[in-house]
Write a protein that holds these residues in place. Structure first.
Motif: not given
Length: 149
Positions: A19-23, A63-64, A145-148
């Protein structure tokens, strides 16, 4: 002790879902490339095709980091004047599968075996995929991701 060389009967191709959510894109690509090559198996050999099938869902929610939304992704058709550039921000809306596939392709070795291994990659923008009869295992990437957060 002799070097172990896997025979064709020893090679298995398992199925994994990520699952690529917020990775972060790079972390996802390294984990997927490791699974595609089969480096997570004790029977790994660089010349043998012991890779797994990898299904990546929710590619549109990746997340980019940094300034990658303004960066461009280049592709050349091989014809004169065939250079094409697309913005990561636009691609994230139109074709997020291409972003993930290109990142993973760059982390595979540049040889004949990489084409076979890349064919086992299945990327989907949404949460649904048609490979449920293969009973894929969930593969968890713990660092998001830290932003997530």
């Amino acid at each position: 002790m002799k070097t172990f060389t896997p025979k064709p009967a020893d090679l298995t191709h398992d199925w994994y879902v990520i699952d690529a959510t917020d990775v972060v894109l790079g972390r996802l690509a390294t984990q997927a490339a490791t699974l595609l090559r089969g480096k997570n198996k004790p029977t790994f050999a660089p010349h043998a095709d012991s890779g797994n099938h990898v299904i990546i869902v929710n590619a549109a929610k990746i997340a980019l980091t940094g300034n990658k939304l303004g960066k461009e992704l280049y592709m050349h058709s091989g014809r004169p004047g065939g250079l094409r550039s697309d913005n990561y921000g636009d691609l994230l809306q139109r074709n997020p599968e291409r972003i993930v596939t290109t990142a993973i392709k760059g982390m595979l070795p540049k040889n004949r075996l990489s084409k076979v291994q890349l064919d086992r990659l299945h990327v989907f923008a949404g949460a649904e995929h048609p490979h449920t009869p293969q009973k894929p295992q969930n593969y968890e990437i713990s660092q998001v991701s830290q932003q997530a957060k």
